[in-house]
Design an enzyme around this catalytic site. Structure first.
Site, mmCIF file in Angstrom:
data_model
loop_
_atom_site.group_PDB
_atom_site.id
_atom_site.type_symbol
_atom_site.label_atom_id
_atom_site.label_comp_id
_atom_site.label_asym_id
_atom_site.label_seq_id
_atom_site.Cartn_x
_atom_site.Cartn_y
_atom_site.Cartn_z
ATOM 1 N N ASP A 80 103.167 -19.361 -7.018
ATOM 2 C CA ASP A 80 102.092 -18.793 -6.218
ATOM 3 C C ASP A 80 101.751 -17.428 -6.847
ATOM 4 O O ASP A 80 102.565 -16.862 -7.580
ATOM 5 C CB ASP A 80 102.566 -18.644 -4.772
ATOM 6 C CG ASP A 80 101.471 -18.124 -3.861
ATOM 7 O OD1 ASP A 80 100.300 -18.426 -4.125
ATOM 8 O OD2 ASP A 80 101.785 -17.414 -2.895
ATOM 9 N N THR B 221 99.767 -14.312 -5.237
ATOM 10 C CA THR B 221 99.903 -13.130 -4.396
ATOM 11 C C THR B 221 101.263 -13.110 -3.715
ATOM 12 O O THR B 221 101.646 -14.058 -3.037
ATOM 13 C CB THR B 221 98.794 -13.099 -3.331
ATOM 14 O OG1 THR B 221 97.529 -13.214 -3.989
ATOM 15 C CG2 THR B 221 98.834 -11.805 -2.547
ATOM 16 N N ASP C 6 103.224 -22.444 1.437
ATOM 17 C CA ASP C 6 103.856 -23.129 0.312
ATOM 18 C C ASP C 6 104.942 -24.101 0.760
ATOM 19 O O ASP C 6 105.615 -24.692 -0.080
ATOM 20 C CB ASP C 6 104.478 -22.109 -0.657
ATOM 21 C CG ASP C 6 103.432 -21.212 -1.291
ATOM 22 O OD1 ASP C 6 102.350 -21.721 -1.617
ATOM 23 O OD2 ASP C 6 103.682 -20.007 -1.437
ATOM 24 N N GLY D 5 106.638 -18.373 0.712
ATOM 25 C CA GLY D 5 106.859 -19.021 1.996
ATOM 26 C C GLY D 5 105.594 -19.245 2.794
ATOM 27 O O GLY D 5 105.593 -20.070 3.699
ATOM 28 N N ASP E 214 93.529 -17.909 -4.564
ATOM 29 C CA ASP E 214 92.609 -16.833 -4.946
ATOM 30 C C ASP E 214 91.499 -17.357 -5.863
ATOM 31 O O ASP E 214 91.481 -18.522 -6.263
ATOM 32 C CB ASP E 214 93.396 -15.725 -5.642
ATOM 33 C CG ASP E 214 92.734 -14.361 -5.451
ATOM 34 O OD1 ASP E 214 91.539 -14.332 -5.103
ATOM 35 O OD2 ASP E 214 93.403 -13.343 -5.654
#
Length: 1204
Positions: A499, A501, A889, A886, A751
């Site tokens: 991931d 961010t 995800d 978390g 994003d």
């Protein structure tokens, strides 16, 4: 019986199963009983281990409608069998969501029985009014904590659904909002049962029985009985002690895990709640009595939700970290009633996932509520127990899918091969004993004994030792594991998804600046948004209102992005108190206003004038309605009203591309795409703002029910907010380490595409010289087929209109192999967004393997699309790791082979691994430990196999002279050598760095088989050589108690060992020169193969540090006990045995290190190959534009470079 059509339960779902009906057959039951008696209970054990055999041996096939037992088989690759008993329950109907029939003449399944279960005591009298004389019943069975009831309409068993399926939003308000009567409540409770997520901690005795009935322990029991019969008392006692320790340790671990899960689930699971009955009466009950359809009152001070419920009135602020991992509180609003405003909003089927902004999920914490005057905050219970979101999460933990890993599949084949070897030895022993006229009793014992020798008793404990030690080492570095078997799989990871961010970049965003739009033109970027000139602008008003912030105990809380934006303008947020709300007929809106310091007049005013000044300015904005941010829509919107204004305003913010598409084209600057591209290339996170003045006819009540789509259209584009998201300092170095180790890295983010590509370049995921091609997939439209446009990332805006489309039907796909070294030479990467990914999955399935093999950046991905991507990567034989914070995800973390959560919240329960360190430095550490644990498992398995074969060779050779190893010899080998070596072998920590080579994934592979077979041949050769060579010695003679082949000095020194045994008769013929020779040679062979198999670099640290002390311990064992079963041999023969051992060690080491590692492994078994998909690109049409020629040529060059 006619062959019944194959039936399924949970059709087209993840836990889909085939179902077959059976009924008890008396004559089969009699035959099985006789078989159990004749086999001494072994048949009963076999049927206990095999559910399919148990049902088929005692029952006969019948229709599901009349069955007494159901047999279930999963439809996945594991094909696991389960069985369940069909039970009968009294019921007034077949559907819990329909009113019960007061009189039922005909029962759906043809049975009518009396009640066997009573309802709650306080409702017995009420139920009697409903019950007819002939009480109908309904049939059901329970599997994995879920009840399946007979459904006449589909002629099969089905899960009873709550109000979360096939219920329209209008029906929720019009039909289900009044609550249930007591009678209806009890009727539904009979179907749905108690509302609890019951994680029962099993009794120790039950766990003990289940553990002892494990096939391994049954085999050990058989072995112990056999050894005692053969007078191997000490060895049998040692194995019993080891087994007891293993069982106690296993029981402690299992029970501890149950207790931990029980405590986690049971916390706040039983509370007292207030519910509304059908007569508007408010009743207080336990949360365990809730059923779908109950109207639950949410207390103003909050509560832990005991069920899934949809809000009917009021607003709640909820912390959903338990489910999503996101600690930011979210605001839940009541579900709009479509029937009240049919013109403004359409009716739709309620779904907890689609309407999650209106749904309170089980286990989440309601922090506070806001409500109407005279009305309480009400929620309709839609799911209870294991059907809730929390219940489904707990079920996935209680009943996990088996781990599909080649090592574990090959382990069974390896054990089967040992059984075959044992069978050969079994037959050899029988034939040899008969030829030598051995008594029948001895033949039986010795032939069975060879089986117990071949399958080592300590194998399971030895296999788990490496994993246990690896788990401890991971814990020391802050990585916690709830699925230890996954540690081995992490040793095979060759791709990791990240991931962006919060994982690759910092959590916090800093406001870099704003760029407003006036007259469809961008103004110059501005650093501050709180300037005096912008105070009453619509741009700042949007920043002040378009968010989901709330105050919890006086502290502003919400999404970090919203917090940064709101803090940047320096405004104040005020929420209505309960007293203020009670004075009005509706919920008081949240109000935002500038702080006093922002007004220029306030700088000259005195304190005494401040109050008058505040009244005179009076600039504040009320947030009337909020459309929360949706990751699917990629935007949020609010309706606000400025004090003193007659018309309301709509403010919207979100992804720039999405916002621009919802704005009037004439308000969007011409250079919008180029400006956006410039920012995103630099790695900035860009958010667009838009505004619209609403019509004056829209009243407050209409606004509360208006459709979101009616508001989010014809907006005026206002400009951009530019946020800076910095890389974490550890990110580039970690990604470089993974790249050097040939571990591919992929970014999966929600994003913007170009922002993600920029971050990928900054962190080294995409090298500076590499090209990025964006795959833009367009769905079918206006009769045109779906197509894919290919663009270079640096020419996205310029190539959109002229880029070629390549039809996937023209691209045949076939599988080839290409080495990872060739892959590293590629200069191109694919990137795509979530929409394109969805189109490709639906319309270009042949291209999916090709694109995921070269895809590096996946932007604007929804949570379910992240899971789909992980599955697509696994389908092309990648071992996939997933690292996320978390939030959103959880699905991908669970699906990946190795999911690593950087969040320590309760959502980490869904992830196999949780890192206390909030950066990706945990990823290479986990892979290194996984590789070390995997290599340890291979080493231990190979060593245990060789240990069995070495002992098997020794015993087989001794059987040929009617001899065997002694009790103390077996004891010494298993305890002083094998156990010490096995547990020492598992202590090797991981190598200090990741290397480009991966360990093998299975036992049945060329290098491993060659390694094991070569060592078996070497051990067999040297033992056989020693066995026959000792017979050629001039001093050799069949040993007797008077035999003495030693010199006088040796005889004197060892006389004390022989004096007590001179008159003792050796019934088992243990003492002889062959036994002594083979014992010494084999004892050293165990140590030799342990050293040969315990490889260090490049996956583990060297083993000599561990083995040095342990070897001394082995040598220091009190050997006087052995001397009673060994015979004295001449000094020259001892030197020759030492010579045999040294030559054996040299040959074993050279064979393993030179022949296998340097020649076979690198030349013959070039294992590091990655499956590739080969595509043939058609030539572009002659009429295509030059740009099209260039793009097709570029894509063709890429595909050709990959051998496609």
């Amino acid at each position: 019986m006619e062959k019944e059509e194959k039936k399924f339960v949970n059709k087209a779902e993840e836990d889909e199963m085939e179902i077959y009906g059976y009924e008890l057959c008396r004559w089969k039951l009699v035959l099985v009983t006789v078989g159990v008696i004749c086999s001494g209970g072994f048949l009963l054990l076999l049927l206990y281990w095999m559910p399919e055999w148990r049902v088929k041996a005692t029952c006969k096939r019948t229709t599901l409608k009349d069955c007494e037992v159901v047999l279930l088989r999963t439809t996945d690759e594991f094909k696991i069998w389960f069985c369940a008993k069909v039970r009968v329950m009294p019921s007034l109907g077949a559907n819990p969501l329909q009113n019960p029939n007061p009189i039922v003449h005909k029962v759906s399944n043809g049975h009518a029985v009396h009640f066997c279960e009573s309802a709650a005591e306080e409702n017995k009298n009420d139920l009697k009014n409903y019950l007819p004389v002939s009480r109908p019943s309904i049939r059901y069975f329970t599997h994995h904590s879920v009840k399946y009831f007979w459904n006449d309409s589909v002629q099969s068993f089905d899960v009873v659904r709550g109000l979360d399926e096939s219920t329209f939003c209008s029906a929720i308000h019009n039909e289900h909002s009044r609550g249930l009567t007591k009678g209806m409540h009890e009727y539904r409770k009979a179907f749905y049962g108690v509302n609890e997520i019951a994680v029962k901690v099993p009794y120790i005795f039950k766990l003990l029985i289940k553990e002892v009935l494990n096939p391994f322990y049954i085999f050990q029991l058989f072995s112990v009985i056999l050894w005692i019969t053969d007078e191997y008392h000490y060895y049998a006692l040692a194995i019993v002690i080891m087994s007891v320790i293993s069982i106690v340790s296993s029981l402690y671990t299992i029970r501890k895990q149950y207790v931990m899960l029980h405590d986690m689930v049971a916390a706040h699971s039983i509370v007292r709640v207030s519910v509304c009955r059908g007569n508007q009466e408010i009743e207080e009950i336990l949360s365990t009595d809730l059923v779908p359809g109950d109207i639950m009152l949410i207390p103003s001070n909050g509560t832990i939700m005991p069920c899934d419920a949809v809000l009917l009135s009021g607003t709640c602020i909820v912390n959903e970290s338990m489910l999503t991992g996101e600690s930011v509180p979210v605001t839940k609003i009541n579900l709009p009633n479509p029937s009240e405003y049919p013109k403004t909003m359409g009716d739709e089927i309620y779904s907890p996932e689609v309407h999650k902004r209106h749904t309170l999920f089980c286990g989440t914490n309601v922090i506070q509520t806001r409500f109407y005057t005279g009305e309480l905050v009400k929620a309709l219970v839609v799911r209870t127990g294991f059907s809730t979101a929390k219940g489904q999460l707990v079920r996935s933990i209680l009943y996990p899918k088996p781990t599909d890993f080649k090592l574990y599949r090959d382990a069974y084949l390896f054990l089967l091969s040992l059984v075959v070897v044992a069978g050969i030895g079994f037959l050899y022993t029988i034939v040899n004993s008969i030829l030598n006229e051995v008594p029948a009793h001895t033949i039986i014992i010795e032939s069975l004994d060879i089986i117990t020798i071949t399958v080592p008793p300590a194998l399971p404990a030895a296999m788990t030792a490496g994993i246990v030690y690896a788990q401890r080492r991971l814990k020391k570095i802050g990585i916690f594991c709830i699925s230890p078997q996954r540690i081995n799989i992490c040793g095979q990871l060759n791709l990791v998804c990240f991931d962006k961010t919060g994982t690759l970049t910092e959590d916090g965003l800093d406001l870099w600046g704003i760029q407003r739009v006036e007259n469809a033109c961008f103004l110059l970027p501005e650093e501050r948004a709180c300037s005096e000139s912008l105070l009453k602008s619509e741009f700042v008003a949007c920043m002040a209102t378009c968010h989901s912030l709330t105050k919890i105990e006086g502290v502003l809380s919400g999404d970090p992005l919203d917090l940064k934006m709101f803090e940047a303008i320096g405004w104040i947020l005020e929420e209505a108190t309960e007293e203020e709300t009670a004075l009005h007929n509706r919920i008081m809106p949240t109000v935002v206003r500038p702080s006093k310091q922002l007004f220029p007049e306030s700088k000259q005013s005195t304190d005494q004038e401040m109050e008058l000044f505040e009244l005179s300015t009076g600039y504040e904005i009320g947030i009337v309605r909020q459309f929360p941010f949706s990751s699917v829509l990629q935007r949020m919107c609010v309706i606000a009203k400025t004090l003193g204004e007659k018309r309301m305003d709509a403010y919207m913010k979100g992804a720039p591309e999405v916002i621009a598409s919802l704005c009037k084209p004439e308000t969007v600057p011409i250079d919008f795409e180029s400006v956006l591209e410039e920012y995103t290339k630099q790695g900035f996170r860009v958010i667009a703002l838009a505004h619209r003045k609403l019509e004056s006819k829209l009243t407050w009540h209409k606004v509360q029910t208006i459709n979101r789509d009616a508001i989010e259209t014809n907006m005026d584009f206002m400009g951009l907010i530019i946020m800076q998201n910095k890389l974490k300092k550890e990110t580039p170095a970690v990604l470089e380490d993974l790249r050097k180790a040939n571990i591919r890295t992929v970014m999966v983010t929600g994003d913007n595409m170009l922002t993600a590509i920029s971050v990928a370049r900054d962190c080294g995921m995409i090298l500076p010289q590499d090209k990025v091609i964006i795959a833009e997939a367009l769905p079918p439209k206006d009769g045109q087929a779906a197509r894919i446009n290919w663009h270079y990332a640096d020419t996205l805006a310029r190539c959109t209109s002229s880029s070629p489309a390549i039809n996937s039907e023209d691209i045949p796909v076939k599988l080839v192999h290409e080495s990872l070294e060739d892959y590293q030479m590629t200069k191109y990467h694919f990137a795509m967004n979530g929409k394109s990914f969805a189109v490709i999955l639906e319309h270009f399935q042949d291209l999916v393997p090709k694109l995921v093999l070269r895809g590096t950046v996946f932007a604007r991905m929804a949570p379910d699309q992240k899971t789909q991507l992980v599955e697509a990567l696994q389908n092309v034989d990648y071992y996939v790791g997933m690292c996320g914070d978390g939030a959103n995800d959880c699905g991908a973390l669970k699906r990946a082979h190795g999911g690593i959560s950087l969040s320590e919240l309760e959502a980490s329960v869904a992830s196999p691994f949780t890192s206390r360190t909030p950066n990706i430095s945990c990823v290479p550490k986990l892979i290194r430990e996984g590789r070390a644990a995997l290599i340890t498992s291979f080493c231990v398995f190979k060593f245990m196999a060789l240990y069995s074969i070495i002992q098997y060779i020794s015993v087989t050779l001794l059987y040929s002279i009617l001899s065997n190893l002694g009790d103390f010899q077996f004891l010494f080998i298993d305890l002083a050598i094998i156990l010490v070596v096995v547990f020492t072998m598992s202590l090797n920590p991981a190598w200090k760095e990741l290397v480009a080579r991966r360990p093998p994934s299975g036992l049945i592979s060329g290098p491993l088989l060659c390694s094991v077979l070569s060592q078996i041949i070497i051990c067999l050769a040297f033992q056989t050589f020693g066995f026959f060579w000792v017979k050629q010695q001039p001093w050799y003679e069949p040993w007797t108690t008077e035999s003495d082949a030693c010199n006088i000095l040796d005889a004197t020194n060892t006389s004390s060992a022989h004096d007590g045994n001179e008159t003792h008769q050796d019934e088992h013929n243990i003492k002889n020169y062959e036994n002594t020779t083979l014992f010494f040679i084999s004892s050293f062979q165990y140590l030799i193969v342990a050293i040969v198999f315990s490889k260090g670099k490049p996956f583990r640290q060297p083993c000599y540090k561990n083995f040095l002390n342990k070897f001394l311990n082995v040598c220091g064992v009190n050997l006087w006990q052995l001397f009673s079963q060994l015979v004295c041999v001449p000094y020259e023969w001892r030197l020759r045995i030492l010579f045999i051992v040294i030559i054996n060690a040299a040959v074993s080491v050279l064979t393993e290190t030179v022949l296998l590692d340097m020649i076979l492994w690198k030349v013959v078994f070039n294992r590091d190959k990655q499956g590739e998909y080969r595509l043939t690109i058609p030539q572009p049409p002659q009429a295509a534009s030059p740009t099209a020629h260039v793009m097709v040529s570029a894509v063709s060059d890429i595909l050709c470079q990959w051998g496609i």
